[in-house]
Scaffold this motif. Structure first.
Motif, PDB file in Angstrom:
ATOM      1  N   PHE A  68      43.933  43.922  46.256  1.00  0.00           N
ATOM      2  CA  PHE A  68      44.799  44.295  45.128  1.00  0.00           C
ATOM      3  C   PHE A  68      44.144  43.920  43.800  1.00  0.00           C
ATOM      4  O   PHE A  68      44.171  44.696  42.832  1.00  0.00           O
ATOM      5  N   ILE A  69      43.548  42.726  43.736  1.00  0.00           N
ATOM      6  CA  ILE A  69      42.886  42.291  42.505  1.00  0.00           C
ATOM      7  C   ILE A  69      41.695  43.194  42.193  1.00  0.00           C
ATOM      8  O   ILE A  69      41.471  43.584  41.034  1.00  0.00           O
ATOM      9  N   LEU A  70      40.946  43.580  43.224  1.00  0.00           N
ATOM     10  CA  LEU A  70      39.786  44.451  43.012  1.00  0.00           C
ATOM     11  C   LEU A  70      40.210  45.834  42.539  1.00  0.00           C
ATOM     12  O   LEU A  70      39.479  46.500  41.799  1.00  0.00           O
ATOM     13  N   MET A  71      41.380  46.275  42.970  1.00  0.00           N
ATOM     14  CA  MET A  71      41.898  47.569  42.492  1.00  0.00           C
ATOM     15  C   MET A  71      42.130  47.542  40.981  1.00  0.00           C
ATOM     16  O   MET A  71      41.977  48.553  40.301  1.00  0.00           O
ATOM     17  N   VAL A  75      35.438  42.873  34.591  1.00  0.00           N
ATOM     18  CA  VAL A  75      34.574  41.796  35.073  1.00  0.00           C
ATOM     19  C   VAL A  75      35.408  40.661  35.658  1.00  0.00           C
ATOM     20  O   VAL A  75      35.084  40.111  36.728  1.00  0.00           O
ATOM     21  N   THR A  76      36.491  40.309  34.973  1.00  0.00           N
ATOM     22  CA  THR A  76      37.348  39.220  35.449  1.00  0.00           C
ATOM     23  C   THR A  76      37.986  39.560  36.785  1.00  0.00           C
ATOM     24  O   THR A  76      38.035  38.722  37.695  1.00  0.00           O
ATOM     25  N   ALA A  77      38.466  40.798  36.922  1.00  0.00           N
ATOM     26  CA  ALA A  77      39.107  41.208  38.168  1.00  0.00           C
ATOM     27  C   ALA A  77      38.115  41.224  39.333  1.00  0.00           C
ATOM     28  O   ALA A  77      38.444  40.812  40.454  1.00  0.00           O
ATOM     29  N   VAL A  78      36.885  41.703  39.073  1.00  0.00           N
ATOM     30  CA  VAL A  78      35.864  41.709  40.128  1.00  0.00           C
ATOM     31  C   VAL A  78      35.528  40.286  40.543  1.00  0.00           C
ATOM     32  O   VAL A  78      35.479  39.959  41.750  1.00  0.00           O
ATOM     33  N   TRP A  79      35.304  39.414  39.557  1.00  0.00           N
ATOM     34  CA  TRP A  79      34.985  38.015  39.869  1.00  0.00           C
ATOM     35  C   TRP A  79      36.113  37.364  40.655  1.00  0.00           C
ATOM     36  O   TRP A  79      35.878  36.725  41.690  1.00  0.00           O
ATOM     37  N   LEU A  80      37.350  37.528  40.183  1.00  0.00           N
ATOM     38  CA  LEU A  80      38.480  36.876  40.830  1.00  0.00           C
ATOM     39  C   LEU A  80      38.715  37.426  42.234  1.00  0.00           C
ATOM     40  O   LEU A  80      38.988  36.671  43.169  1.00  0.00           O
ATOM     41  N   GLY A  81      38.585  38.739  42.398  1.00  0.00           N
ATOM     42  CA  GLY A  81      38.802  39.342  43.709  1.00  0.00           C
ATOM     43  C   GLY A  81      37.785  38.844  44.736  1.00  0.00           C
ATOM     44  O   GLY A  81      38.141  38.499  45.861  1.00  0.00           O
ATOM     45  N   TRP A  97      38.618  36.371  47.948  1.00  0.00           N
ATOM     46  CA  TRP A  97      38.239  36.824  49.290  1.00  0.00           C
ATOM     47  C   TRP A  97      37.354  35.784  49.981  1.00  0.00           C
ATOM     48  O   TRP A  97      37.597  35.391  51.122  1.00  0.00           O
ATOM     49  N   ARG A  98      36.330  35.334  49.284  1.00  0.00           N
ATOM     50  CA  ARG A  98      35.376  34.407  49.900  1.00  0.00           C
ATOM     51  C   ARG A  98      36.014  33.044  50.186  1.00  0.00           C
ATOM     52  O   ARG A  98      35.697  32.410  51.196  1.00  0.00           O
ATOM     53  N   MET A  99      36.915  32.596  49.329  1.00  0.00           N
ATOM     54  CA  MET A  99      37.572  31.325  49.566  1.00  0.00           C
ATOM     55  C   MET A  99      38.480  31.382  50.783  1.00  0.00           C
ATOM     56  O   MET A  99      38.790  30.348  51.385  1.00  0.00           O
ATOM     57  N   ASP A 100      38.900  32.578  51.171  1.00  0.00           N
ATOM     58  CA  ASP A 100      39.781  32.714  52.326  1.00  0.00           C
ATOM     59  C   ASP A 100      39.010  32.907  53.629  1.00  0.00           C
ATOM     60  O   ASP A 100      39.433  32.423  54.680  1.00  0.00           O
ATOM     61  N   VAL A 101      37.873  33.602  53.578  1.00  0.00           N
ATOM     62  CA  VAL A 101      37.177  33.950  54.828  1.00  0.00           C
ATOM     63  C   VAL A 101      35.864  33.198  55.050  1.00  0.00           C
ATOM     64  O   VAL A 101      35.371  33.153  56.176  1.00  0.00           O
ATOM     65  N   THR A 102      35.283  32.609  54.005  1.00  0.00           N
ATOM     66  CA  THR A 102      33.976  31.964  54.152  1.00  0.00           C
ATOM     67  C   THR A 102      34.037  30.558  54.739  1.00  0.00           C
ATOM     68  O   THR A 102      33.136  30.185  55.512  1.00  0.00           O
ATOM     69  N   PRO A 103      35.039  29.726  54.413  1.00  0.00           N
ATOM     70  CA  PRO A 103      35.080  28.397  55.025  1.00  0.00           C
ATOM     71  C   PRO A 103      35.169  28.490  56.546  1.00  0.00           C
ATOM     72  O   PRO A 103      35.806  29.402  57.078  1.00  0.00           O
ATOM     73  N   PRO A 104      34.534  27.577  57.261  1.00  0.00           N
ATOM     74  CA  PRO A 104      34.599  27.615  58.724  1.00  0.00           C
ATOM     75  C   PRO A 104      36.005  27.319  59.230  1.00  0.00           C
ATOM     76  O   PRO A 104      36.872  26.874  58.469  1.00  0.00           O
ATOM     77  N   ARG A 105      36.219  27.548  60.502  1.00  0.00           N
ATOM     78  CA  ARG A 105      37.540  27.338  61.099  1.00  0.00           C
ATOM     79  C   ARG A 105      37.949  25.872  61.079  1.00  0.00           C
ATOM     80  O   ARG A 105      39.125  25.547  61.144  1.00  0.00           O
ATOM     81  N   ASP A 106      36.985  25.005  61.011  1.00  0.00           N
ATOM     82  CA  ASP A 106      37.236  23.571  60.914  1.00  0.00           C
ATOM     83  C   ASP A 106      36.073  22.965  60.147  1.00  0.00           C
ATOM     84  O   ASP A 106      34.969  23.516  60.138  1.00  0.00           O
ATOM     85  N   GLU A 107      36.328  21.858  59.464  1.00  0.00           N
ATOM     86  CA  GLU A 107      35.273  21.123  58.767  1.00  0.00           C
ATOM     87  C   GLU A 107      35.287  19.682  59.279  1.00  0.00           C
ATOM     88  O   GLU A 107      35.659  18.758  58.565  1.00  0.00           O
ATOM     89  N   ASP A 147      30.795  27.723  44.973  1.00  0.00           N
ATOM     90  CA  ASP A 147      30.577  27.694  43.528  1.00  0.00           C
ATOM     91  C   ASP A 147      31.326  28.864  42.911  1.00  0.00           C
ATOM     92  O   ASP A 147      30.926  30.022  43.061  1.00  0.00           O
ATOM     93  N   GLY A 148      32.430  28.562  42.239  1.00  0.00           N
ATOM     94  CA  GLY A 148      33.257  29.608  41.638  1.00  0.00           C
ATOM     95  C   GLY A 148      32.539  30.399  40.554  1.00  0.00           C
ATOM     96  O   GLY A 148      32.903  31.544  40.285  1.00  0.00           O
ATOM     97  N   LEU A 149      31.528  29.815  39.920  1.00  0.00           N
ATOM     98  CA  LEU A 149      30.797  30.518  38.872  1.00  0.00           C
ATOM     99  C   LEU A 149      29.789  31.513  39.450  1.00  0.00           C
ATOM    100  O   LEU A 149      29.267  32.357  38.731  1.00  0.00           O
TER     101      LEU A 149
END
Length: 267
Positions: free
Chosen positions: A66-69, A102-108, A112-122, A141-143
């Motif tokens: 939705f954000i990327l849209m 630019v803001t919408a692309v960065w935020l989207g 996405w990455r904050m939801d799917v990139t972390p492993p199932r457990d740390e 790195d959010g930047l």
């Protein structure tokens, strides 16, 4: 033991109190019914506890599209306005549209990455014979949301005697405001209170304090000092995550072979 002023330099953001040191008596008795998860594994050599930097997953994976849209919506609106007015839009509107895109692309991408990139457990492993702590730690790195090197898992090794636990509470950006409580672990320079780095240990102070007490009991006395858990360990890599797309896409836990062997053995 409770301290009224921070022991460490500098204390963690939202510092509330310091928990007992690694070789001091625990401040609380672990009570399995109120803990989220039993240990992943425990034997005479090491204790592995589950850990998660992100508490809730599965929302961002649906929010990100939705954000990327919106990133498409900004230039589309400018084009529609130009066609309607039969003239180029004002330069200020172009700047606003560019910034919004630019803001919408960065935020989207970030969501996405904050939801799917972390492993199932740390997970975090406490090896009582080596007196070492092994952390399966997710970095981001959010930047640099598109970076590969800035996002991913690193395994880090610390001396047990150099760890310090802090209870923290901060108000988070929730709908009506909300208190976020955590327990963080700090790594100090040997023989000092100078912090070298910090990382997340547990959500909620009560749970974090109990998990820290479990680590203390194990490292000081061994597995016989730990309470009995009514539930079996959770298999983070093979659990049923059918209804959580983020967890289905998340990487499984894969310790590097050398670190895996070292963290589970005495020598």
């Amino acid at each position: 033991m409770s301290f009224t002023t921070p022991l460490l330099t500098k204390p963690a953001p939202g510092w509330k109190r310091d928990l007992p040191g690694p070789n001091e008596l625990p401040s609380i008795e672990p009570y399995p019914p109120v803990l989220s998860n039993p240990p992943n594994s425990v034997d005479d050599v090491y204790l592995e506890l589950a850990r998660a930097t992100i508490r809730i997953r599965g929302v961002g994976v649906w929010l990100a599209p939705f954000i990327l849209m919106l990133s498409v919506g900004f230039p589309a609106t400018l084009i529609a306005l130009a066609i309607k007015e039969q003239s180029a839009p004002a330069f200020s509107l172009v700047l606003v549209g560019l910034f919004g895109t630019v803001t919408a692309v960065w935020l989207g991408i970030y969501v996405w990455r904050m939801d799917v990139t972390p492993p199932r457990d740390e997970p975090i492993r406490f090896n009582r014979l080596r007196r070492k702590v092994y952390v399966y730690r997710f970095h981001h790195d959010g930047l640099r949301p598109f970076s590969r090197s800035a996002w991913g898992v690193r395994t880090e090794v610390y001396d047990w005697d150099d760890l310090r636990a802090e209870a923290c509470s901060v108000y988070g950006p929730m709908g009506s405001g909300g208190l976020i409580e955590t327990v963080t672990l700090a790594v100090v320079k040997p023989g000092t209170h100078q912090v070298i780095e910090r990382f997340h240990f547990a959500h909620e102070i009560q749970q974090g304090e109990m998990y820290w007490a479990m680590a203390q009991l194990f490292m000081q006395q061994g597995p016989q000092a730990l309470p009995q858990f009514p539930r079996p360990p959770r298999d983070w890599n093979n659990e049923d995550v059918s209804f959580n797309l983020a967890r289905r896409l998340a990487p499984k836990v894969r310790w590097p072979a050398e670190i895996d062997l070292e963290s589970r053995t005495a020598s």
